[in-house]
Design an enzyme around this catalytic site. Structure first.
Site, PDB file in Angstrom:
ATOM      1  N   ASP A 206       0.818  -1.142  -0.080  1.00  0.00           N
ATOM      2  CA  ASP A 206      -0.024   0.168   0.060  1.00  0.00           C
ATOM      3  C   ASP A 206       0.991   1.326   0.151  1.00  0.00           C
ATOM      4  O   ASP A 206       0.315   2.271  -0.225  1.00  0.00           O
ATOM      5  CB  ASP A 206      -0.997   0.114   1.168  1.00  0.00           C
ATOM      6  CG  ASP A 206      -1.834   0.930   1.083  1.00  0.00           C
ATOM      7  OD1 ASP A 206      -2.589   1.087  -0.139  1.00  0.00           O
ATOM      8  OD2 ASP A 206      -2.580   1.545   2.091  1.00  0.00           O
ATOM      9  N   SER A 230      -7.562   5.313  -0.704  1.00  0.00           N
ATOM     10  CA  SER A 230      -7.576   3.932  -1.200  1.00  0.00           C
ATOM     11  C   SER A 230      -9.219   3.342  -1.118  1.00  0.00           C
ATOM     12  O   SER A 230      -9.431   3.768  -0.132  1.00  0.00           O
ATOM     13  CB  SER A 230      -6.734   3.013  -0.576  1.00  0.00           C
ATOM     14  OG  SER A 230      -5.519   3.517  -0.574  1.00  0.00           O
ATOM     15  N   GLN A 280      -5.124  -2.013  -7.083  1.00  0.00           N
ATOM     16  CA  GLN A 280      -5.733  -1.145  -5.997  1.00  0.00           C
ATOM     17  C   GLN A 280      -6.406   0.006  -7.008  1.00  0.00           C
ATOM     18  O   GLN A 280      -6.076   0.334  -7.680  1.00  0.00           O
ATOM     19  CB  GLN A 280      -4.837  -0.397  -5.085  1.00  0.00           C
ATOM     20  CG  GLN A 280      -5.680   0.536  -4.073  1.00  0.00           C
ATOM     21  CD  GLN A 280      -4.442   1.368  -3.266  1.00  0.00           C
ATOM     22  OE1 GLN A 280      -4.056   2.471  -3.550  1.00  0.00           O
ATOM     23  NE2 GLN A 280      -3.943   0.886  -2.341  1.00  0.00           N
TER      24      GLN A 280
END
Length: 301
Positions: A206, A230, A280
Site C-alpha cells: 500500500d 484507497s 488497487q
C-alpha cells in the site's frame, strides 16, 4: 512514535487475541497523518485470519475494501469469520472496527502448498539494488531545497526502506508516465515466519501505490488539488517473500477516470522470481483549481 524506523513492525502487525470467538485487537502504529495507514489494516487483518487458520495453509489472496477512515492513534478491533474450509483451501472474512464504526472489510483465501505448472512474467527492469541506491544518493545531493520533496524525507522515517529507480518521478511534481519501480525491504530484519512475511509484503503493497495513477496529471496525495484515498485493494501471493531482503515493486496505472484511478503491480525478488501481485483502485477527486481546469477542458471539448 517519533522514531518510526526503530519500531518492531512484525510485533505491531501481530494482533492479540481479544476474548476468543474470532476477536483480535491490533495496536496503533506509525502514520503519515491522523488516518490509519491502509497497509497496516491489511496486514493486521491478514494476520488475524492467519492465526485462526490451519498452520499448513498460507494466504494466497486477499481482497479488501476501505469503508471509513480509521484513526492512526487508536487500536483496531478485528472479527474473523470462518466461511469455508476444505482439504486444500479455506476462506475467512475479517471485519475491522474502531468503536462502533466499521472501517474495513477483507476476504482472505488460504491454500495448502501443492505442486503445479509454472510460468511468470520477467521483471522489466534491471535487478540492480546497488545502482538504485547510488541513484537515490545522487538525487538527494542534487536537491537544492529538501522542502521541495517532503514525501521523500517522511518515507525515510518509515519501517519499510524504499529506494525508487527514478526518485524524481516518485517524489517530484511534474507529470510523468504512470509507471514506477521501487526496491523495498524491512529496515530492521523481522526474521519472521511465512505468515508474517506475507503480512509484511501486504503492508508494503500500500506504499506509493496510490500515487501511480496520479503521475500523468502532476498531482500527488496530500496536495490541495486532489482528495485521495484507497478504495479497495487486492494481493495475490505467488510465493512466500523474505521481506528482510530486497524486493522490487513494479507498478503501473492502465486507467483513470470518473474521479478514480486503477493501479497494479508485481513484487520481484532479487533473483527475478515473481513473488506477489497487487491491484488497487483509489479515489482521486479533483478540487480547487484542478477541478476548474478539468471542467473548462470538458466545456471546450
Amino acid at each position: 512514535m517519533n522514531d518510526q524506523t526503530a519500531i518492531d513492525l512484525a510485533s505491531l502487525l501481530a494482533p492479540r487475541e481479544a476474548g476468543g470467538d474470532g476477536r483480535w485487537t491490533g495496536a496503533p502504529g506509525p502514520a503519515m497523518g491522523p488516518r490509519l495507514f491502509g497497509g497496516q489494516a491489511i496486514a493486521q487483518a491478514l494476520m488475524a485470519a492467519a492465526q485462526e487458520e490451519d498452520a499448513e495453509r498460507l494466504a494466497h489472496s486477499l481482497h479488501c475494501y476501505f469503508l471509513k477512515p480509521g484513526m492512526a492513534d487508536e487500536p483496531v478491533d478485528y472479527r474473523v469469520t470462518h466461511l469455508t474450509a476444505g482439504r486444500s483451501f479455506a476462506t475467512r472474512r475479517v471485519e475491522a472496527s474502531q468503536g462502533d464504526l466499521l472501517i474495513f472489510s477483507m476476504i482472505a483465501s488460504f491454500h495448502r502448498p501443492e505442486p503445479g505448472f509454472r510460468h511468470a512474467l520477467e521483471c522489466p527492469f534491471p535487478l540492480d539494488v546497488e545502482a538504485a541506491l547510488a541513484g537515490l544518493g545522487e538525487w538527494k545531493q542534487r536537491r537544492s531545497d529538501p522542502d521541495d520533496h517532503p514525501i521523500a524525507d517522511r518515507l525515510q522515517r518509515r519501517p519499510i526502506e524504499i529506494v525508487p529507480l527514478d526518485p524524481s518521478a516518485v517524489f517530484g511534481r511534474r507529470p510523468r508516465e504512470p509507471r514506477t519501480a521501487s526496491w523495498m525491504r524491512m529496515r530492521l530484519p523481522a526474521r519472521a515466519g511465512s505468515a508474517m512475511q506475507r503480512a509484511l509484503l501486504a503492508y508494503a503493497s500500500d506504499m506509493l501505490f496510490l500515487r501511480t495513477a496520479m503521475l500523468p496529471h502532476g498531482i500527488r496525495p496530500g496536495g490541495y488539488d486532489v482528495q485521495a484515498t484507497s478504495l479497495d485493494h487486492a494481493v495475490w501471493f505467488h510465493e512466500t517473500p523474505d521481506f528482510d531482503r530486497w524486493h522490487l515493486f513494479v507498478a503501473d496505472s492502465p486507467w483513470a477516470g470518473g474521479a478514480r484511478g486503477l493501479s497494479r503491480g508485481h513484487f520481484f525478488a532479487e533473483d527475478g522470481r515473481m513473488i506477489a501481485t497487487a491491484q488497487q483502485e483509489s479515489l482521486m477527486r479533483p478540487r480547487g483549481e484542478a477541478l476548474e481546469r478539468l471542467m473548462q477542458q470538458d466545456g471546450e471539448a
